[in-house]
Design a protein around this motif. Structure first.
Motif, PDB file in Angstrom:
ATOM      1  N   UNK A 223      21.002  25.777  11.261  1.00  0.00           N
ATOM      2  CA  UNK A 223      21.827  25.899  10.064  1.00  0.00           C
ATOM      3  C   UNK A 223      23.137  26.529  10.529  1.00  0.00           C
ATOM      4  N   UNK A 224      24.246  25.900  10.201  1.00  0.00           N
ATOM      5  CA  UNK A 224      25.560  26.433  10.598  1.00  0.00           C
ATOM      6  C   UNK A 224      26.345  26.746   9.329  1.00  0.00           C
ATOM      7  N   UNK A 225      26.704  28.002   9.164  1.00  0.00           N
ATOM      8  CA  UNK A 225      27.450  28.415   7.964  1.00  0.00           C
ATOM      9  C   UNK A 225      28.823  28.899   8.423  1.00  0.00           C
TER      10      UNK A 225
ATOM     11  N   UNK B 188      28.049  31.182  11.388  1.00  0.00           N
ATOM     12  CA  UNK B 188      26.741  31.844  11.398  1.00  0.00           C
ATOM     13  C   UNK B 188      25.706  30.810  11.820  1.00  0.00           C
ATOM     14  N   UNK B 189      25.028  31.118  12.916  1.00  0.00           N
ATOM     15  CA  UNK B 189      24.009  30.189  13.420  1.00  0.00           C
ATOM     16  C   UNK B 189      22.650  30.735  13.007  1.00  0.00           C
ATOM     17  N   UNK B 190      21.855  29.895  12.323  1.00  0.00           N
ATOM     18  CA  UNK B 190      20.532  30.355  11.867  1.00  0.00           C
ATOM     19  C   UNK B 190      19.509  29.253  12.096  1.00  0.00           C
ATOM     20  N   UNK B 191      18.240  29.652  12.034  1.00  0.00           N
ATOM     21  CA  UNK B 191      17.131  28.703  12.232  1.00  0.00           C
ATOM     22  C   UNK B 191      16.028  29.050  11.250  1.00  0.00           C
TER      23      UNK B 191
ATOM     24  N   UNK C  38      18.666  34.802  11.386  1.00  0.00           N
ATOM     25  CA  UNK C  38      20.017  34.736  11.942  1.00  0.00           C
ATOM     26  C   UNK C  38      19.920  34.745  13.468  1.00  0.00           C
ATOM     27  N   UNK C  39      20.541  33.777  14.123  1.00  0.00           N
ATOM     28  CA  UNK C  39      20.519  33.739  15.588  1.00  0.00           C
ATOM     29  C   UNK C  39      21.740  34.475  16.129  1.00  0.00           C
TER      30      UNK C  39
ATOM     31  N   UNK D   2      17.668  23.803   1.677  1.00  0.00           N
ATOM     32  CA  UNK D   2      17.963  23.172   2.966  1.00  0.00           C
ATOM     33  C   UNK D   2      16.898  23.570   3.997  1.00  0.00           C
ATOM     34  N   UNK D   3      16.439  24.816   3.925  1.00  0.00           N
ATOM     35  CA  UNK D   3      15.442  25.281   4.903  1.00  0.00           C
ATOM     36  C   UNK D   3      14.178  24.420   4.836  1.00  0.00           C
TER      37      UNK D   3
END
Ligand code: SAM
Length: 411
Positions: A335-337, A397-400, A383-384, A324-325
């Motif tokens: 990216x929302x987990x 979990x918010x990530x970029x 990880x944001x 996905x990245x």
């Protein structure tokens, strides 16, 4: 050695705490209700003798589970709801479901003894709110699915772990699930070959998300600020991709709440699952996609995974994240987990139980914050923030894409 006096003062102090907390309870605040529930449960633990606790664990709960599994087989809860939920005698119920009256009477008595249904007068029963909830497909199918698919895995686990010298399971093709079901198939391969159980599983997934606070609820995760502001407004731009989204219940809810935000909303899952999802509400799209392959939707505002990654061991999880990245746009895509994140201390029993459940069927886990901080960079992500909600609920979990990431995907 504890005296009767010590015991009774401990019980009384718990009781007083319970009464004082219940007086200020705001039933709309899920956390307050849960805290009160946990307190009441600790009071019950004080009052129960070890023998009673053990019998509850090894006899009462499994037998109640068995009774409900038989009752859903007989469509008993639908029959109980007939004639406007009027109480019904064992004889009436036995006639309608086609079971022996004496046998059914024993099963009904067992369910009433645990407040699952209510005995209004001797031999006459009616629904409770719990048994009424079993009229919902998602609630009812949880009993079918967990009884038939999960339980054999649980009961095989002690033998499996002894045979594997108590190593932490990490291979999805070798888990208690295979031992319990006498199969070489992985959990998802097995479901693909068993459509009835697959349908029950997909319905059951709808239950997992109900009755507890979600990131999608107003005032939890600021969807409008984080996804809405700055979102691409071009015609083909994509707002949210629900990867491994099952029958699309989350995407449907997302559209209900945030359908006014710009961008397409897309459900992705295995082709057979997308087919089962049927016709989605207008404005939602669905497409088959294997999440181990690079995501064909490039540069969406957000890619969302709910209860997906907890189903895969670390190595597979990193592969899915890399895939996905590679399609995410640095500085734009999120990216929302949505998963349970196990805290370092005082973990909730739902989280720890789900953790071991994932271990038994897919050699995976409910991960800790520490684990996410380790895994995300392996896929070129950073990880944001971990958005945490009430006790026992899933986090977001918010990530970029990491600033220096080069993502390579195995095709
Ligand atoms: C535990 S369910 C979660 C479903 C949904 N996100 C939810 O929260 O209800 C995991 C989902 O992953 C899907 N899945 C499994 N393997 C997949 C793959 N290789 N590619 C895409 N989806 C997959 C399953 O079909 C299933 O719908």
């Amino acid at each position: 050695m504890e005296t009767i006096g010590d015991f009774s003062s401990r019980v009384q102090s718990r009781l007083q705490e319970l009464v004082s907390k219940s007086q200020s309870l705001d039933v709309d605040v899920a956390d307050e209700r849960r805290q009160l529930f946990d307190l009441a449960q600790s009071l019950c633990s004080e009052l129960e003798t070890p023998m009673e606790s053990i019998y509850r664990l090894i006899v009462i709960q499994p037998i109640l589970y068995m009774s409900v599994r038989i009752a859903v087989n007989l469509d008993l809860f639908d029959v109980l709801a007939q004639d406007g939920n009027a109480p019904k005698t064992v004889k009436q119920l036995a006639g309608k479901v086609g079971a022996d009256e004496t046998l059914l009477g024993r099963i009904l008595k067992n369910m009433a003894a645990s407040d699952l249904i209510r005995e209004t007068i001797p031999g006459t029963y009616e629904h409770t709110s719990l048994s009424t909830s079993l009229l919902n497909l998602s609630h009812r199918d949880g009993f079918f699915f967990c009884h038939d698919i999960m339980l054999p895995s649980f009961t095989a686990t002690p033998q499996f772990l002894a045979e594997t010298k108590y190593a932490n399971p990490s291979n999805i093709t070798s888990t208690p699930f295979q031992l319990g079901h006498h199969t070489k198939l992985t959990f998802f391969e097995y479901l693909a070959k068993h459509p009835k159980q697959a349908q029950e599983f997909n319905n059951f997934m709808g239950l997992y998300a109900t009755d507890r606070p979600r990131w999608l609820d107003e005032g939890h995760f600021p969807v409008r600020d984080i996804l809405g502001k700055g979102a691409n407004t071009e015609k083909d731009a994509v707002l949210l991709v629900d990867v491994g989204g099952g029958k699309g219940h989350d995407l449907i809810l997302f559209q209900k709440r945030y359908g006014d935000l710009p961008g397409r909303m897309i459900l992705q899952d295995l082709p057979s699952v997308v087919e089962q999802a049927g016709q989605l509400p207008e404005g939602l799209e669905a497409t088959g996609h294997d999440f181990f392959k690079e995501n064909p939707i490039k540069g969406a505002r957000a890619y969302y995974f709910h209860s997906v990654l907890h189903g895969w061991p670390d190595a597979a999880c990193v592969e899915i994240l890399r895939a996905v990245a590679a399609s995410m746009k640095r500085g734009y895509s999120k990216l929302l987990i949505n998963e349970i994140v196990i805290p370092d201390e005082k973990a909730h029993r739902l989280g720890t139980s789900m953790d071991l459940l994932m271990m038994t069927v897919v050699a995976a886990e409910e991960r800790t914050e520490h684990k996410w901080r380790y895994l995300l960079p392996l896929a070129g992500l950073k990880l944001v923030k971990i958005w945490k909600f009430e006790i026992g609920t899933e986090s977001l979990i918010e990530a970029e894409v990491a600033d220096d990431a080069t993502v390579v995907v195995n095709q």
